[in-house]
Design a protein around this motif. Sequence first.
Motif, PDB file in Angstrom:
ATOM      1  N   THR A 141      14.213  -1.435  -8.517  1.00  0.00           N
ATOM      2  CA  THR A 141      13.498  -2.261  -9.799  1.00  0.00           C
ATOM      3  C   THR A 141      13.065  -3.838  -9.198  1.00  0.00           C
ATOM      4  N   GLU A 142      13.112  -4.443  -8.031  1.00  0.00           N
ATOM      5  CA  GLU A 142      12.046  -5.027  -7.191  1.00  0.00           C
ATOM      6  C   GLU A 142      10.480  -5.208  -7.251  1.00  0.00           C
ATOM      7  N   LEU A 143      10.405  -3.446  -7.742  1.00  0.00           N
ATOM      8  CA  LEU A 143       9.560  -3.437  -7.347  1.00  0.00           C
ATOM      9  C   LEU A 143       8.131  -2.759  -8.977  1.00  0.00           C
ATOM     10  N   ARG A 144       9.330  -3.202  -9.762  1.00  0.00           N
ATOM     11  CA  ARG A 144       9.222  -3.310 -11.291  1.00  0.00           C
ATOM     12  C   ARG A 144       7.700  -3.834 -11.279  1.00  0.00           C
ATOM     13  N   PRO A 145       7.256  -5.562 -10.855  1.00  0.00           N
ATOM     14  CA  PRO A 145       6.183  -5.712 -10.835  1.00  0.00           C
ATOM     15  C   PRO A 145       4.917  -5.138 -11.247  1.00  0.00           C
ATOM     16  N   LEU A 146       4.450  -4.669  -9.548  1.00  0.00           N
ATOM     17  CA  LEU A 146       4.254  -4.055  -8.809  1.00  0.00           C
ATOM     18  C   LEU A 146       3.845  -2.546  -9.699  1.00  0.00           C
ATOM     19  N   PHE A 147       4.444  -1.959  -9.629  1.00  0.00           N
ATOM     20  CA  PHE A 147       4.459  -0.622 -10.771  1.00  0.00           C
ATOM     21  C   PHE A 147       4.002  -1.145 -11.751  1.00  0.00           C
ATOM     22  N   LEU A 148       4.314  -1.505 -12.603  1.00  0.00           N
ATOM     23  CA  LEU A 148       2.833  -2.193 -13.967  1.00  0.00           C
ATOM     24  C   LEU A 148       1.743  -3.054 -13.813  1.00  0.00           C
ATOM     25  N   ASP A 149       1.433  -3.137 -12.489  1.00  0.00           N
ATOM     26  CA  ASP A 149       0.583  -3.326 -12.194  1.00  0.00           C
ATOM     27  C   ASP A 149      -0.554  -2.073 -11.684  1.00  0.00           C
ATOM     28  N   THR A 150      -0.303  -1.443 -11.428  1.00  0.00           N
ATOM     29  CA  THR A 150      -0.570   0.075 -10.571  1.00  0.00           C
ATOM     30  C   THR A 150      -0.838   0.997 -12.222  1.00  0.00           C
ATOM     31  N   PHE A 151       0.052   0.960 -12.399  1.00  0.00           N
ATOM     32  CA  PHE A 151       0.001   1.835 -13.875  1.00  0.00           C
ATOM     33  C   PHE A 151      -1.128   1.214 -14.998  1.00  0.00           C
ATOM     34  N   GLU A 152      -1.355  -0.289 -14.562  1.00  0.00           N
ATOM     35  CA  GLU A 152      -2.784  -0.566 -16.147  1.00  0.00           C
ATOM     36  C   GLU A 152      -3.661  -0.321 -14.994  1.00  0.00           C
ATOM     37  N   GLN A 153      -3.603  -0.287 -14.059  1.00  0.00           N
ATOM     38  CA  GLN A 153      -5.038  -0.049 -13.133  1.00  0.00           C
ATOM     39  C   GLN A 153      -5.067   1.542 -13.629  1.00  0.00           C
ATOM     40  N   LEU A 154      -4.244   2.622 -13.166  1.00  0.00           N
ATOM     41  CA  LEU A 154      -4.582   3.784 -13.194  1.00  0.00           C
ATOM     42  C   LEU A 154      -4.867   4.200 -14.781  1.00  0.00           C
ATOM     43  N   MET A 201       9.610   4.092 -14.524  1.00  0.00           N
ATOM     44  CA  MET A 201       9.921   3.790 -13.426  1.00  0.00           C
ATOM     45  C   MET A 201      11.485   4.788 -13.251  1.00  0.00           C
ATOM     46  N   GLU A 202      12.166   4.736 -14.139  1.00  0.00           N
ATOM     47  CA  GLU A 202      13.284   5.401 -13.747  1.00  0.00           C
ATOM     48  C   GLU A 202      13.434   6.652 -12.832  1.00  0.00           C
ATOM     49  N   GLN A 203      12.543   7.753 -14.301  1.00  0.00           N
ATOM     50  CA  GLN A 203      12.291   8.613 -13.378  1.00  0.00           C
ATOM     51  C   GLN A 203      11.941   9.098 -12.307  1.00  0.00           C
ATOM     52  N   ILE A 204      10.874   8.296 -11.715  1.00  0.00           N
ATOM     53  CA  ILE A 204      10.642   8.577 -10.060  1.00  0.00           C
ATOM     54  C   ILE A 204      11.285   7.552  -9.213  1.00  0.00           C
ATOM     55  N   GLU A 245       0.421  -1.230   0.358  1.00  0.00           N
ATOM     56  CA  GLU A 245       0.041   0.005   0.186  1.00  0.00           C
ATOM     57  C   GLU A 245       1.001   1.443  -0.329  1.00  0.00           C
ATOM     58  N   ALA A 246       1.791   1.323   0.766  1.00  0.00           N
ATOM     59  CA  ALA A 246       2.972   2.254   0.560  1.00  0.00           C
ATOM     60  C   ALA A 246       3.507   2.148  -0.273  1.00  0.00           C
ATOM     61  N   ASN A 247       3.505   1.355  -1.176  1.00  0.00           N
ATOM     62  CA  ASN A 247       4.042   1.686  -2.538  1.00  0.00           C
ATOM     63  C   ASN A 247       3.233   1.995  -3.442  1.00  0.00           C
ATOM     64  N   GLN A 248       2.321   2.167  -3.762  1.00  0.00           N
ATOM     65  CA  GLN A 248       1.645   2.626  -4.648  1.00  0.00           C
ATOM     66  C   GLN A 248       1.351   3.777  -4.112  1.00  0.00           C
ATOM     67  N   PHE A 249       0.962   4.005  -3.020  1.00  0.00           N
ATOM     68  CA  PHE A 249       0.912   5.628  -2.978  1.00  0.00           C
ATOM     69  C   PHE A 249       1.807   6.173  -3.331  1.00  0.00           C
ATOM     70  N   ALA A 250       3.560   5.656  -3.328  1.00  0.00           N
ATOM     71  CA  ALA A 250       4.387   6.409  -3.453  1.00  0.00           C
ATOM     72  C   ALA A 250       4.402   6.530  -5.237  1.00  0.00           C
ATOM     73  N   ILE A 251       4.499   5.217  -5.949  1.00  0.00           N
ATOM     74  CA  ILE A 251       3.515   5.156  -7.643  1.00  0.00           C
ATOM     75  C   ILE A 251       3.080   6.773  -7.816  1.00  0.00           C
ATOM     76  N   ILE A 252       1.631   6.164  -7.502  1.00  0.00           N
ATOM     77  CA  ILE A 252       0.392   7.375  -7.709  1.00  0.00           C
ATOM     78  C   ILE A 252       1.012   8.103  -7.013  1.00  0.00           C
ATOM     79  N   LEU A 253       1.769   9.015  -5.579  1.00  0.00           N
ATOM     80  CA  LEU A 253       1.733  10.087  -5.686  1.00  0.00           C
ATOM     81  C   LEU A 253       3.103  10.800  -6.837  1.00  0.00           C
ATOM     82  N   LEU A 254       3.802   9.215  -7.482  1.00  0.00           N
ATOM     83  CA  LEU A 254       4.830  10.216  -7.798  1.00  0.00           C
ATOM     84  C   LEU A 254       4.970  10.596  -9.367  1.00  0.00           C
ATOM     85  N   LEU A 255       3.974   9.541  -9.802  1.00  0.00           N
ATOM     86  CA  LEU A 255       3.476   9.777 -11.168  1.00  0.00           C
ATOM     87  C   LEU A 255       2.700  11.153 -11.732  1.00  0.00           C
TER      88      LEU A 255
END
Length: 159
Positions: free
Chosen positions: A134-147, A127-130, A100-110
């Motif tokens: 690297t270990e959070l790549r799958p979560l990022f892609l899932d979150t990005f797809e949901q967005l 992913m590089e810009q924010i 949840e904290a990682n998703q928050f960070a991803i959405i906030l930074l996007l």
Amino acid sequence: MERIFQTIDHLKARNAAYDPITLCKHLDIDILHLELGDILGFKTNFYGVSLIYVNQLLSPATARFIVAHELGHILLHQGIQPLFTQYLAHDHFISQFENEANQFAIILLLCNYYLTYRYEEAPEQLMEQIGLPTELRPLFLDTFEQLVENKQRLLHLLT
């Protein structure tokens, strides 16, 4: 994810900034950069005063991600102490808070990225810009797809 959207929407209503460092200043949360060995960062809260500790050896982008992650813990998990969650020793319980904290960070930074640069990049470049570890790549892609699927919600945060 709705709770994350609501929290970010609340921040927008109060400040309209999505930069985690600016938000911490606005919320009176101090950020300390220290040598932490293998630890990327953590947060503490004593008597209502929150502090975020960030490993000083991190790149600026990764440090910003860590600040956003810890800010997510502060805003989403108020009253839950890290030692308490470790004491429970339920991996699912702990990983749920971390995700949840990682998703928050991803959405906030996007949101911060899109408002700052106003153009779209491919997910790999984002992913590089924010500063995403690297270990959070799958979560990022899932979150990005949901967005992408819920573009109206993201557009609401950006307007």
